[in-house]
Motif scaffolding. Sequence first.
Motif, PDB file in Angstrom:
ATOM      1  N   SER A 176       8.003  52.258 -60.598  1.00  9.87           N
ATOM      2  CA  SER A 176       7.597  51.077 -59.823  1.00  9.87           C
ATOM      3  C   SER A 176       6.523  51.435 -58.823  1.00  9.87           C
ATOM      4  O   SER A 176       5.558  50.685 -58.637  1.00  9.87           O
ATOM      5  CB  SER A 176       8.796  50.497 -59.068  1.00  9.87           C
ATOM      6  N   PHE A 177       6.688  52.572 -58.174  1.00  7.23           N
ATOM      7  CA  PHE A 177       5.721  53.015 -57.170  1.00  7.23           C
ATOM      8  C   PHE A 177       4.358  53.255 -57.807  1.00  7.23           C
ATOM      9  O   PHE A 177       3.329  52.805 -57.289  1.00  7.23           O
ATOM     10  CB  PHE A 177       6.241  54.292 -56.495  1.00  7.23           C
TER      11      PHE A 177
ATOM     12  N   GLY B  19       2.758  49.988 -58.827  1.00  9.31           N
ATOM     13  CA  GLY B  19       2.252  49.316 -57.630  1.00  9.31           C
ATOM     14  C   GLY B  19       0.910  49.875 -57.197  1.00  9.31           C
ATOM     15  O   GLY B  19      -0.038  49.121 -56.933  1.00  9.31           O
TER      16      GLY B  19
ATOM     17  N   GLY C 163       0.013  41.847 -55.372  1.00 10.34           N
ATOM     18  CA  GLY C 163       1.176  42.210 -56.187  1.00 10.34           C
ATOM     19  C   GLY C 163       1.500  43.691 -56.078  1.00 10.34           C
ATOM     20  O   GLY C 163       2.671  44.075 -55.960  1.00 10.34           O
ATOM     21  N   GLY C 164       0.443  44.517 -56.113  1.00 11.12           N
ATOM     22  CA  GLY C 164       0.639  45.958 -56.019  1.00 11.12           C
ATOM     23  C   GLY C 164       1.226  46.379 -54.678  1.00 11.12           C
ATOM     24  O   GLY C 164       2.130  47.215 -54.618  1.00 11.12           O
TER      25      GLY C 164
ATOM     26  N   LEU D  21       4.910  45.273 -54.560  1.00 13.44           N
ATOM     27  CA  LEU D  21       5.735  46.136 -55.410  1.00 13.44           C
ATOM     28  C   LEU D  21       5.953  47.504 -54.763  1.00 13.44           C
ATOM     29  O   LEU D  21       7.075  48.018 -54.750  1.00 13.44           O
ATOM     30  CB  LEU D  21       5.088  46.291 -56.785  1.00 13.44           C
ATOM     31  N   THR D  22       4.890  48.064 -54.208  1.00 14.98           N
ATOM     32  CA  THR D  22       4.990  49.388 -53.572  1.00 14.98           C
ATOM     33  C   THR D  22       5.930  49.332 -52.377  1.00 14.98           C
ATOM     34  O   THR D  22       6.795  50.205 -52.214  1.00 14.98           O
ATOM     35  CB  THR D  22       3.604  49.875 -53.117  1.00 14.98           C
TER      36      THR D  22
ATOM     37  N   THR E 180       9.527  48.926 -53.441  1.00 14.99           N
ATOM     38  CA  THR E 180      10.053  50.180 -53.994  1.00 14.99           C
ATOM     39  C   THR E 180      10.437  51.136 -52.870  1.00 14.99           C
ATOM     40  O   THR E 180      11.509  51.750 -52.900  1.00 14.99           O
ATOM     41  CB  THR E 180       9.012  50.864 -54.897  1.00 14.99           C
TER      42      THR E 180
END
Lengths: 137, 65
Positions: free
Chosen positions: A15-16, A19, A50-51, A54-55, A58
């Motif tokens: 996920s990281f 992201g 979004g990135g 997400l980061t 996470t």
Amino acid sequence: MFYMRIDMKTQEIASFIIGIFLVMAGIYIQIFKPAWVSEAQGAGGGLIGGGVVLTLLTLKTYRTRKSGEIREDERDYRIAEKASFRTFQIIFILQGFLLGILGILNIQLPAQPVVGALFAVTGFSYMGFFYWYRSKM
Amino acid sequence: MKNNIKVWRAKKDITQEELAKKVGVTRQTINAIERGKYDPSLELAFSLSRFFDCKIEDIFTYELK
């Protein structure tokens, strides 16, 4: 030799990385505005946003797991299962209905708005059922 | 399914939060179980009975509808 042990689960690492990749892709699109991107500003901004989300999510999940605090348990998973099942039923019936109507009436619809609408219906349906089942359980 | 977790908690003088930490769930789950809104899994039921040092039937009562 310097050694640092990062105790991250595979899913968290993936996920990281995704992201970070999304953020970099967004920055690339914003700067270079490639010809194959129809709306560079919007696409780039969306990817960066979004990135980043997400980061950060996470990192938050990783921190919560390391702290030992329990955020999700069997009740949450059961609620999610029920919400998922109801959402699947609704989306399946909706798509079947759409297929039937479009086929019978021979209507040609543009793909992007329809996919976007289905995406929104799926999201709202799941969220609605999730909160409804959470209040019942 | 009915339960008397609240009574067992009072005997041990323990809060919902503390009980939740001991059995590995959230406080909301313990609250939902006590209010009869959520039936725990077998694993959680066993964890609770082990914590209170009693049988599952001492905590939970299954009533036929």
